[in-house]
Design a protein around this motif. Structure first.
Motif, short mmCIF file in Angstrom:
data_model
loop_
_atom_site.label_atom_id
_atom_site.label_comp_id
_atom_site.label_asym_id
_atom_site.label_seq_id
_atom_site.Cartn_x
_atom_site.Cartn_y
_atom_site.Cartn_z
N THR A 93 69.66 -61.42 -3.81
CA THR A 93 69.47 -60.24 -2.98
C THR A 93 70.42 -59.30 -2.77
O THR A 93 70.64 -58.28 -2.58
N VAL B 278 69.41 -61.49 2.97
CA VAL B 278 69.29 -62.56 4.16
C VAL B 278 70.81 -62.53 5.01
O VAL B 278 71.57 -62.32 4.32
N GLN C 86 65.51 -61.91 7.30
CA GLN C 86 65.66 -60.86 6.15
C GLN C 86 64.87 -59.75 6.50
O GLN C 86 63.72 -59.70 6.50
#
Length: 234
Positions: A29, A114, A139
């Protein structure tokens, strides 16, 4: 606007000819515009950064500003996912302090990274009253459970105290598996100022992402939030 995520913040006092080393995790991410920021006290150290695939970056890859004793390694494109390792060697004849901060941004602005948010319910206590420290791992608007969370307390004497923060519904943790990880800090040697950081690790696919609708924030809302000085993606 894509916000900056601090993946790591660390540092230590290093004797001549010795080094401090460690690692930082980068998940899928994050990794966009990733920068390793090194600082030193007296003389620039010898730096080595290794990617998960084994690519090595050293002082020749750094953008250095001697005036402010800072050097930056800016990774092109999106950083590789996985564990990055680093070493910082003190080649000076005197002991000096080194720090390393690693920052990054989300790869996709529609997929939040996160992060960990630290909460201290009291910022001033009298010995031997314990301090309750909580880390919320999330998240976006979803909470993360089953992670390994560690509270790192700088005792201001050159030593670090590592305390496990648990989400088991026991002791200071009010609800099990709600994404809030809690510990008690009571082993402070004297009155003074103590800094706190949080380290989060998720390994082996054991973490779970849950909806926050059934969970609430801890009883007695926090009076102070600890900056997410360590946010290690799961």
């Amino acid at each position: 606007m894509v916000s900056i995520v601090k993946l790591l913040s660390t540092g230590t006092k290093t004797a001549p000819g010795t080094q401090f080393s460690g690692s930082v995790s980068v998940d899928s991410t994050v990794g966009n515009n990733t920068v390793f920021i090194f600082t030193w006290q007296l003389a620039q150290p010898q730096v080595s950064v290794r990617s998960p695939r084994g690519n090595v970056y050293n002082n020749s890859h750094l953008d250095t500003d001697p005036a402010v004793r800072t050097a930056c390694l800016t990774l092109p494109g999106v950083a590789e996912s996985g564990t990055w390792s680093f070493t910082v060697l003190n080649s000076h004849q005197t002991t000096q302090n080194f720090t390393l901060t690693v920052i990054s941004k989300a790869v996709n602005e529609c997929v939040p990274p996160v992060i960990v948010t630290g909460i201290i319910q009291k910022i001033e206590v009298t010995y031997p009253e314990p301090i309750i420290i909580t880390g919320m791992v999330s998240q976006g608007n979803r909470l993360i459970t089953q992670a390994n969370v560690t509270v790192i307390v700088d005792l201001d004497n050159g030593k670090l105290l590592r305390l496990p923060a648990l989400d088991d519904g026991a002791g200071p943790d009010t609800t099990q598996d709600d994404g809030f990880y809690t510990c008690l800090f009571y082993d402070y040697p004297q009155d003074g100022r103590y800094s706190v950081k949080l380290e989060v690790l998720g390994e082996g696919g054991r973490v779970l992402v849950v909806s926050p609708k059934e969970h609430t924030t801890p009883t007695n809302p926090a009076s102070c939030k600890v900056p997410p000085s360590i946010s290690m993606p799961l």
